[in-house]
Design a protein around this motif. Structure first.
Motif, PDB file in Angstrom:
ATOM      1  N   LYS A  43       0.766  -0.881  -0.154  1.00 36.89           N
ATOM      2  CA  LYS A  43      -0.008   0.111   0.078  1.00 36.89           C
ATOM      3  C   LYS A  43       0.670   1.271   0.104  1.00 36.89           C
ATOM      4  CE  LYS A  43      -3.630   2.095   2.272  1.00 36.89           C
ATOM      5  NZ  LYS A  43      -4.781   2.222   3.890  1.00 36.89           N
ATOM      6  N   LYS A  44       1.911   1.269   0.744  1.00 35.25           N
ATOM      7  CA  LYS A  44       2.776   2.446   1.046  1.00 35.25           C
ATOM      8  C   LYS A  44       3.338   2.569  -0.421  1.00 35.25           C
ATOM      9  CE  LYS A  44       6.371   4.285   4.240  1.00 35.25           C
ATOM     10  NZ  LYS A  44       7.085   3.975   5.236  1.00 35.25           N
ATOM     11  N   ARG A  45       3.661   1.357  -1.358  1.00 41.79           N
ATOM     12  CA  ARG A  45       4.256   1.728  -2.365  1.00 41.79           C
ATOM     13  C   ARG A  45       3.586   2.010  -3.835  1.00 41.79           C
ATOM     14  NH1 ARG A  45       9.792  -0.566  -2.581  1.00 41.79           N
ATOM     15  NH2 ARG A  45       9.742  -0.681  -4.836  1.00 41.79           N
ATOM     16  N   GLU A  46       2.181   2.158  -3.331  1.00 42.96           N
ATOM     17  CA  GLU A  46       1.091   2.741  -4.567  1.00 42.96           C
ATOM     18  C   GLU A  46       1.418   4.124  -4.854  1.00 42.96           C
ATOM     19  OE1 GLU A  46      -2.843   2.149  -3.239  1.00 42.96           O
ATOM     20  OE2 GLU A  46      -2.499  -0.135  -3.212  1.00 42.96           O
ATOM     21  N   ILE A  47       1.347   4.549  -6.140  1.00 40.36           N
ATOM     22  CA  ILE A  47       1.534   5.726  -6.586  1.00 40.36           C
ATOM     23  C   ILE A  47       0.356   6.337  -6.608  1.00 40.36           C
ATOM     24  CG2 ILE A  47       2.127   7.139  -8.527  1.00 40.36           C
ATOM     25  CD1 ILE A  47       4.376   5.140  -9.159  1.00 40.36           C
ATOM     26  N   GLU A  48       0.492   7.769  -5.942  1.00 38.78           N
ATOM     27  CA  GLU A  48      -1.046   8.466  -6.216  1.00 38.78           C
ATOM     28  C   GLU A  48      -0.689   9.699  -6.980  1.00 38.78           C
ATOM     29  OE1 GLU A  48      -3.387   8.733  -2.177  1.00 38.78           O
ATOM     30  OE2 GLU A  48      -1.295   8.650  -1.715  1.00 38.78           O
ATOM     31  N   VAL A  49      -1.546  10.161  -7.936  1.00 39.41           N
ATOM     32  CA  VAL A  49      -1.511  11.246  -8.903  1.00 39.41           C
ATOM     33  C   VAL A  49      -2.642  12.085  -8.561  1.00 39.41           C
ATOM     34  CG1 VAL A  49      -1.346  11.881 -11.224  1.00 39.41           C
ATOM     35  CG2 VAL A  49      -0.199   9.720 -10.538  1.00 39.41           C
ATOM     36  N   PHE A  50      -2.177  13.364  -8.347  1.00 33.27           N
ATOM     37  CA  PHE A  50      -3.498  14.396  -7.831  1.00 33.27           C
ATOM     38  C   PHE A  50      -3.379  15.261  -9.094  1.00 33.27           C
ATOM     39  CE2 PHE A  50      -1.400  12.823  -3.991  1.00 33.27           C
ATOM     40  CZ  PHE A  50      -2.793  12.384  -3.550  1.00 33.27           C
ATOM     41  N   TRP A  51      -4.344  15.425  -9.438  1.00 29.96           N
ATOM     42  CA  TRP A  51      -4.917  16.539 -10.766  1.00 29.96           C
ATOM     43  C   TRP A  51      -5.563  17.647 -10.257  1.00 29.96           C
ATOM     44  CZ3 TRP A  51      -1.977  15.823 -14.817  1.00 29.96           C
ATOM     45  CH2 TRP A  51      -1.662  14.533 -15.261  1.00 29.96           C
ATOM     46  N   LEU A 102       5.084   9.302  -4.415  1.00 31.83           N
ATOM     47  CA  LEU A 102       5.347   7.905  -4.142  1.00 31.83           C
ATOM     48  C   LEU A 102       6.552   7.841  -3.473  1.00 31.83           C
ATOM     49  CD1 LEU A 102       8.199   7.543  -6.085  1.00 31.83           C
ATOM     50  CD2 LEU A 102       7.216   8.442  -7.896  1.00 31.83           C
ATOM     51  N   TRP A 103       6.621   6.539  -3.111  1.00 26.22           N
ATOM     52  CA  TRP A 103       7.907   6.216  -2.012  1.00 26.22           C
ATOM     53  C   TRP A 103       8.174   4.748  -2.525  1.00 26.22           C
ATOM     54  CZ3 TRP A 103       8.524   1.711   0.719  1.00 26.22           C
ATOM     55  CH2 TRP A 103       9.398   1.946   1.873  1.00 26.22           C
ATOM     56  N   ASN A 104       9.564   4.850  -2.387  1.00 23.02           N
ATOM     57  CA  ASN A 104      10.407   3.598  -2.393  1.00 23.02           C
ATOM     58  C   ASN A 104      11.540   3.533  -1.784  1.00 23.02           C
ATOM     59  OD1 ASN A 104      12.217   4.880  -4.195  1.00 23.02           O
ATOM     60  ND2 ASN A 104      10.674   4.636  -5.874  1.00 23.02           N
ATOM     61  N   GLU A 105      12.586   2.641  -2.066  1.00 22.55           N
ATOM     62  CA  GLU A 105      13.829   2.736  -1.207  1.00 22.55           C
ATOM     63  C   GLU A 105      14.638   3.699  -1.473  1.00 22.55           C
ATOM     64  OE1 GLU A 105      12.192  -1.403  -1.936  1.00 22.55           O
ATOM     65  OE2 GLU A 105      12.457   0.173  -3.024  1.00 22.55           O
ATOM     66  N   TRP A 106      14.595   4.275  -2.774  1.00 26.59           N
ATOM     67  CA  TRP A 106      15.368   5.495  -3.073  1.00 26.59           C
ATOM     68  C   TRP A 106      15.174   6.701  -2.915  1.00 26.59           C
ATOM     69  CZ3 TRP A 106      20.442   3.778  -4.461  1.00 26.59           C
ATOM     70  CH2 TRP A 106      20.350   2.511  -4.797  1.00 26.59           C
ATOM     71  N   CYS A 107      13.721   6.966  -2.954  1.00 22.45           N
ATOM     72  CA  CYS A 107      13.136   8.386  -2.867  1.00 22.45           C
ATOM     73  C   CYS A 107      11.849   8.284  -2.446  1.00 22.45           C
ATOM     74  CB  CYS A 107      13.324   9.196  -4.165  1.00 22.45           C
ATOM     75  SG  CYS A 107      11.820   8.653  -5.337  1.00 22.45           S
ATOM     76  N   ARG A 108      11.706   9.784  -1.870  1.00 13.95           N
ATOM     77  CA  ARG A 108       9.977   9.690  -1.540  1.00 13.95           C
ATOM     78  C   ARG A 108       9.603  11.176  -1.988  1.00 13.95           C
ATOM     79  NH1 ARG A 108      10.222   8.436   4.617  1.00 13.95           N
ATOM     80  NH2 ARG A 108      11.677   6.823   3.924  1.00 13.95           N
ATOM     81  N   ALA A 143      10.560   3.106  -9.188  1.00 11.56           N
ATOM     82  CA  ALA A 143      11.159   1.789  -9.025  1.00 11.56           C
ATOM     83  C   ALA A 143      10.397   0.807 -10.011  1.00 11.56           C
ATOM     84  CB  ALA A 143      10.802   1.087  -7.812  1.00 11.56           C
ATOM     85  N   GLU A 144      11.015  -0.480 -10.345  1.00 11.04           N
ATOM     86  CA  GLU A 144      10.460  -1.169 -11.528  1.00 11.04           C
ATOM     87  C   GLU A 144       8.953  -1.567 -11.151  1.00 11.04           C
ATOM     88  OE1 GLU A 144      11.746  -5.224 -13.796  1.00 11.04           O
ATOM     89  OE2 GLU A 144      13.111  -4.412 -12.412  1.00 11.04           O
ATOM     90  N   ASP A 145       8.539  -2.006  -9.790  1.00  9.06           N
ATOM     91  CA  ASP A 145       7.432  -2.430  -9.651  1.00  9.06           C
ATOM     92  C   ASP A 145       6.269  -1.410  -9.574  1.00  9.06           C
ATOM     93  OD1 ASP A 145       8.918  -1.721  -7.253  1.00  9.06           O
ATOM     94  OD2 ASP A 145       6.904  -2.320  -6.094  1.00  9.06           O
ATOM     95  N   GLN A 146       6.851   0.053  -9.706  1.00  9.41           N
ATOM     96  CA  GLN A 146       6.050   1.113  -9.857  1.00  9.41           C
ATOM     97  C   GLN A 146       5.762   1.662 -10.952  1.00  9.41           C
ATOM     98  OE1 GLN A 146       8.376   3.272  -6.829  1.00  9.41           O
ATOM     99  NE2 GLN A 146       6.693   2.985  -5.365  1.00  9.41           N
TER     100      GLN A 146
END
Length: 289
Positions: A43-51, A102-108, A143-146
């Motif tokens: 759930k934390k790795r889900e990307i949210e886009v706000f328009w 978004l959030w992953n191991e490399w950035c947030r 990330a690849e999975d995102q």
């Protein structure tokens, strides 16, 4: 193997068996707490886009009605994003209409639109005089999975008919495959890769085989190929990984392209903005020295 008595026997092999047993054991040992943690991470790795596309009203990435987009320019990486900030974007002609969180191991990233050139961010802009022209600055690592999420939540909001995509990105010159020594190459340099539907003339030589592109630039181009969207990727090969004047200016030949020619702002103003971006970057880096 041979025994002391000279006969040859076949040694039993567990190749592949151990891995299967370990996987099965891990699956059996997963507790409800483990499953809950895994779900929370997903759930934390889900990307949210706000328009914010209509008179300031918020519309999330699951909006039912896709909007019309004739040109979509995507700059991936700090140098590509800085190129657009220097030569295309300004607060008079463009407005922020979206942000990806978004959030992953490399950035947030967050959903704020007040960012520095050194920040990790993904912002979307619209040309005020022509709302069908969109631009994206994505300086964060997806990330690849995102990547599939990013594609679905960004392109899913756009009509595919009449859409043309231009992608800008950078890559280490060490990744460039050639019979020559990479030490003799005039770094930085541009190479282009396009979809079958892109019929316009490109602004630099095409990328030769067996070179490939990776990460989000490759994902965007592949998505456009599948959906038969005219798209071109301009990849800058450079030996500098940080924000760099020479790398940013390597994209300048693109200013004469059909899609960017009408969007270029005053060159003298561009030079000032570029210097300001680099000064901000140096100031930020000096904090940690």
């Amino acid at each position: 193997m041979a025994t002391f008595f000279g006969e040859v026997v076949v040694a039993p092999s567990r190749a592949g068996v151990d891995d299967e047993e370990e996987s099965a054991e891990e699956a059996r040992e997963e507790t409800p707490e483990d499953r809950e943690i895994r779900r929370e991470l997903e759930k934390k790795r889900e990307i949210e886009v706000f328009w914010t596309l209509k008179s300031g009203a918020s519309a999330d990435s699951s909006a039912d009605e896709p909007f019309v987009c004739s040109k979509f320019i995507v700059a991936i990486g700090h140098n590509a994003a800085a190129f657009l900030s220097s030569f295309i974007l300004d607060s008079v002609c463009w407005e922020v209409v979206g942000v990806a969180k978004l959030w992953n191991e490399w950035c947030r990233t967050s959903n704020t639109t007040n960012v520095l050139p050194t920040d990790s961010f993904c912002l979307f802009y619209r040309l005020i005089s022509d709302p069908t022209v969109l631009l994206c600055q994505c300086s964060c690592y997806v990330a690849e999975d995102q990547q599939f999420q990013w594609l679905e939540k960004v392109f899913g909001c756009m009509r595919k008919e009449g859409l043309q995509v231009t992608i800008l990105s950078t890559c280490p010159v060490a990744d460039y495959k050639t019979q020559e020594s990479t030490l003799t190459l005039p770094s930085p340099f541009l190479k282009a890769l396009k979809t079958k539907e892109f019929k316009e003339q490109v602004c630099c030589p095409l990328l030769e085989q067996p070179n490939i592109v990776r990460d989000l630039p490759a994902a965007v181009l592949s998505y456009c190929q599948v959906w038969q969207i005219p798209a071109v990727l301009y990849q800058c090969y450079t030996d500098v990984i940080k924000l760099d004047t020479v790398t940013i200016e390597a994209f300048k030949p693109l200013l004469s392209s059909k899609i960017l020619k009408s969007l270029v702002k005053d060159v003298s103003e561009s030079t000032k903005i570029l210097k300001k971006l680099l000064t901000t970057n140096e100031t930020h880096n000096n904090i940690y020295i």
